[in-house]
Write an enzyme that holds these catalytic residues in place. Structure first.
Site, PDB file in Angstrom:
ATOM      1  CG  ASP A 233      -0.928   7.913   0.180  1.00  0.00           C
ATOM      2  OD1 ASP A 233       0.088   7.582  -0.747  1.00  0.00           O
ATOM      3  OD2 ASP A 233      -1.814   7.450  -0.185  1.00  0.00           O
TER       4      ASP A 233
ATOM      5  CG  ASP B 121      -1.184   1.901  -4.078  1.00  0.00           C
ATOM      6  OD1 ASP B 121      -1.303   2.591  -5.139  1.00  0.00           O
ATOM      7  OD2 ASP B 121      -1.413   2.615  -2.893  1.00  0.00           O
TER       8      ASP B 121
ATOM      9  CG  ASN C 159      -5.376   8.258   0.887  1.00  0.00           C
ATOM     10  OD1 ASN C 159      -6.723   8.259   1.341  1.00  0.00           O
ATOM     11  ND2 ASN C 159      -4.381   7.106   0.998  1.00  0.00           N
ATOM     12  CB  SER C 160      -8.916   7.823  -2.628  1.00  0.00           C
ATOM     13  OG  SER C 160      -8.002   7.606  -3.689  1.00  0.00           O
TER      14      SER C 160
ATOM     15  CD  GLU D 295      -4.032   6.334  -7.021  1.00  0.00           C
ATOM     16  OE1 GLU D 295      -3.871   5.684  -6.419  1.00  0.00           O
ATOM     17  OE2 GLU D 295      -4.335   7.582  -6.533  1.00  0.00           O
TER      18      GLU D 295
ATOM     19  CB  SER E 151      -0.720  -0.045   1.206  1.00  0.00           C
ATOM     20  OG  SER E 151      -1.315   1.308   1.667  1.00  0.00           O
ATOM     21  N   GLY E 152       0.501   2.179  -0.955  1.00  0.00           N
ATOM     22  CA  GLY E 152       1.143   3.529  -0.903  1.00  0.00           C
ATOM     23  C   GLY E 152       0.854   4.231   0.432  1.00  0.00           C
ATOM     24  CG  LEU E 153      -2.378   5.206   3.684  1.00  0.00           C
ATOM     25  CD1 LEU E 153      -2.477   6.812   4.082  1.00  0.00           C
ATOM     26  CD2 LEU E 153      -4.076   4.925   4.207  1.00  0.00           C
TER      27      LEU E 153
ATOM     28  CG  ASP F 238       1.073   6.312  -5.374  1.00  0.00           C
ATOM     29  OD1 ASP F 238       0.281   5.623  -4.695  1.00  0.00           O
ATOM     30  OD2 ASP F 238       1.997   6.820  -4.961  1.00  0.00           O
TER      31      ASP F 238
ATOM     32  NE  ARG G 115      -7.019   4.041  -6.205  1.00  0.00           N
ATOM     33  CZ  ARG G 115      -6.467   3.997  -4.984  1.00  0.00           C
ATOM     34  NH1 ARG G 115      -5.419   3.103  -4.733  1.00  0.00           N
ATOM     35  NH2 ARG G 115      -6.747   5.089  -4.110  1.00  0.00           N
TER      36      ARG G 115
ATOM     37  CG  HIS H  36     -10.856   3.352  -3.915  1.00  0.00           C
ATOM     38  ND1 HIS H  36     -11.461   2.635  -2.982  1.00  0.00           N
ATOM     39  CD2 HIS H  36      -9.843   4.105  -3.470  1.00  0.00           C
ATOM     40  CE1 HIS H  36     -10.547   2.948  -2.006  1.00  0.00           C
ATOM     41  NE2 HIS H  36      -9.519   3.870  -2.097  1.00  0.00           N
TER      42      HIS H  36
ATOM     43  CE  LYS I 176      -1.906   9.158  -3.620  1.00  0.00           C
ATOM     44  NZ  LYS I 176      -2.030   7.800  -3.435  1.00  0.00           N
TER      45      LYS I 176
HETATM   46  C1  SPV Z   1      -3.314   2.740  -0.380  1.00  0.00           C
HETATM   47  O1  SPV Z   1      -3.645   1.498   0.675  1.00  0.00           O
HETATM   48  O2  SPV Z   1      -2.456   3.400  -0.376  1.00  0.00           O
HETATM   49  C2  SPV Z   1      -4.593   2.901  -1.397  1.00  0.00           C
HETATM   50  C3  SPV Z   1      -5.795   2.512  -0.951  1.00  0.00           C
HETATM   51  O3  SPV Z   1      -4.247   3.355  -2.372  1.00  0.00           O
HETATM   52  S1  SPV Z   1      -6.393   3.790  -0.164  1.00  0.00           S
HETATM   53  O4  SPV Z   1      -5.801   4.243   0.882  1.00  0.00           O
HETATM   54  O5  SPV Z   1      -7.575   3.627   0.163  1.00  0.00           O
HETATM   55  O6  SPV Z   1      -6.750   4.839  -1.478  1.00  0.00           O
HETATM   56 MG    MG Z   2      -2.498   4.202  -2.357  1.00  0.00          MG
END
Ligand code: SPV
Ligand code: MG
Length: 566
Positions: free
Chosen positions: A68, A95, A132-133, A124, A56-58, A97, A169, A200, A130
């Site tokens: 992130d 992930d 975080n969503s 994504e 996971s990027g986060l 990004d 994504r 997502h 980017k």
């Molecule tokens: C991540 O885990 O970094 C994701 C998922 O991209 S989210 O944090 O839900 O965007």
């Molecule tokens: Mg991410």
């Protein structure tokens, strides 16, 4: 030959991680990936049973202490994911990004991920850098569809392994564009080569993603990330045809909560009592790191540790010395201003042997020399040397870790004899190909020692070669040791020997077998009995001839001689 052909046929190469990921993605039943953010968490996720890992990027950015927002460079992320891939056997999807730039950056990313055995990347349709969503998602601009499709196509063209997967994504719901836009994008990305669509949503219900799944109708696998709509039963995802669910950040969140609690408790209490039982033991850290494997490999590949230990047998009283040893053990009698044992320990230490275990018995409390380890033979009055040696093995399990000297607390020797024993064991094997398990120091001047007293006990040796010119150039082996040999006498054992590590283990095991087989006889067992038994069992002992250079203390006269010897 037929056997070989069959075996080769069967030896199918293990599936690549990329192929394993494809299988997870396309399996008929719903599959799950667990988030991880470093080698440790990835290994824990695999051990828990997950068929794959979401890098996971986060979570990776959080674990690195940054946001992130592409604050960690893509090569820094690559480093982390490489550790994760090394620590696991299950496939990893990174992930990625937005692909860290345009189509060209994406090509390079795919190549580098493949070279690190990462099975898949998810990109994504947002803009670099980017966000975080879940942070103001509705305000985030989406990528141009054609530009994003070009990125997917470039990634596909760059991959070498046909099983490497690019997952696209779709952020249309996050940015507030609705189902039609999500479908439009998903179709385009799928057509460009995406192996799956990650749809997502930041909603607390699964309505958006379920509407997508229903409309998508299984065109290609669909991946869900139910971080926000976590109350939806997993069965619902299954019923709507989702292929893969990612538990996207729960390892890093679990560790944050655990670390905050531990840090606060330790800070508050200024000791570790409040946390020790609540955290993983250090042994668990070592296990997860694979410390065992390294230990095994060290045994295979490192040169063996030739640092020797020593056992000095000093349990007997030494009756012959009369009143002198009434309260003081023989090894603690003074010679030239220091106990006999002090001289022996010095000789060992000067050749680098620091780990010395003394077996005590008579007058045990008189042993007060610093830097020595002790083992006790409580039964010293009714047992002999072998029983004392058994006490040393019972007390210190490290005695078989490396080479081991064994000698007596009433025997003085010149330091160079220790070196000669070490040299005798340092050759790879004897000149007839046999590997010695030990080397024993044998005095050729045995007649002279015998003259020192008619009642003096001596361990007399029959060897494979009598001392002489030939014995200089050939290996000499112990044939028999006894107080009264039937055959030729080639010398007297000085009461000093050195075992290799396997030899020390054989010594320990033979002693243990003797003790079990005949407990009563074991008490009376002498060292020469033991060595003769080992030789008869095929354990080769090398003989190292010396002439003099040692002294055993049996009488008051010997103490006088010892004064000039040291
Ligand atoms: C991540 O885990 O970094 C994701 C998922 O991209 S989210 O944090 O839900 O965007
Ligand atoms: Mg991410």
């Amino acid at each position: 030959m037929a056997q070989t052909v069959v075996d080769l046929d069967r030896a199918a190469p293990p599936p690549s991680k990329a192929a394993a990921f494809r299988r997870v993605l396309t399996a008929p039943d719903l599959a799950f990936l667990c988030e991880a953010h470093d080698g440790l968490s990835a290994r824990i996720a695999e051990e828990a049973g997950f068929a794959g890992v979401w890098a996971s990027g986060l979570s990776i950015s959080a674990a690195l202490g940054v946001r992130d927002n592409n604050e960690a460079s893509w090569t820094q992320v690559l480093e982390v994911v490489e550790f994760m891939a090394d620590a696991t056997t299950v496939p990893i999807m990174l992930d990625g990004d937005t692909g860290y730039g345009n189509f060209n950056n994406m090509r390079r990313l795919v190549q580098k991920l493949e070279s690190r055995d990462v099975a898949a990347v998810c990109i994504e349709d947002k803009l670099f850098p980017k966000t975080n969503s879940f942070l103001h998602g509705e305000a985030q601009p989406l990528a141009d569809i054609d530009e994003f499709c070009g990125k997917i196509r470039a990634g596909k063209a760059a991959q070498r392994d046909p099983d490497f997967s690019i997952v696209a994504r779709v952020e249309a719901f996050i940015a507030g564009w609705g189902l039609e836009e999500a479908l439009r994008r998903a179709r385009a990305y799928h057509a460009a080569g995406a192996a799956a669509i990650l749809i997502h949503s930041a909603k607390s219900t699964a309505d958006e993603v379920l509407s997508f799944l229903d409309a998508w109708d299984g065109r290609c696998p669909v991946v869900l990330v139910p971080t926000k709509y976590y109350t939806t039963p997993t069965e619902v995802f299954r019923d709507h045809g989702a292929s893969l669910v990612i538990w996207a950040n729960h390892m890093v969140r679990a560790s944050i909560a655990a670390m905050q609690k531990a840090a606060a408790t330790i800070h508050e209490e200024q000791n570790l009592l409040g946390v020790e039982d609540a955290i993983a033991p250090v042994g668990e850290v070592f296990r997860l790191q694979g410390a065992d494997e390294l230990e095994q490999a060290e045994k295979l590949y490192l040169p063996h540790d030739r640092t020797a230990r020593a056992v000095v047998l000093a349990a007997a009283r030494g009756q012959e010395l009369g009143a002198l040893t009434e309260t003081v053990p023989k090894a603690m009698l003074e010679v030239a201003g220091k106990p006999l044992l002090g001289h022996i320990a010095d000789a060992y230490r000067r050749t680098g042997v620091k780990d010395i275990t003394v077996v005590r018995g008579h007058g045990k409390d008189a042993f007060d020399l610093p830097g020595l380890g002790y083992a006790d033979n409580a039964d010293f009055a009714d047992t002999h040397e072998v029983a004392s040696l058994a006490c040393a093995f019972d007390t210190d399990s490290r005695l078989t870790d490396g080479d081991l000297f064994v000698s007596y607390g009433d025997v003085l020797f010149r330091r160079h004899v220790l070196d000669m024993l070490a040299d005798a064991l340092s050759a790879d094997s004897g000149d007839d190909g046999s590997m010695p398990i030990a080397a024993i120091a044998v005095d050729t001047n045995w007649q002279e020692s015998r003259n020192r007293g008619p009642d003096r006990r001596a361990d007399l040796v029959t060897a494979s070669l009598t001392y002489g010119r030939e014995a200089y150039s050939r290996d000499v082996w112990l044939v028999e040791m006894s107080e009264q040999p039937q055959s030729r006498i080639d010398g007297e054992w000085m009461g000093l020997m050195r075992f290799t590590a396997p030899g020390a283990a054989a010594l320990r095991d033979t002693i243990a077998a003797c003790r079990t087989d005949d407990p009563e006889g074991f008490r009376a067992l002498r060292m020469h009995d033991l060595l003769t038994r080992m030789v008869a069992a095929g354990q080769p002992f090398k003989v190292v001839y010396t002439t003099g250079h040692w002294l055993d203390i049996n009488h008051v006269d010997d103490l006088v001689l010892a004064g000039s010897f040291v």
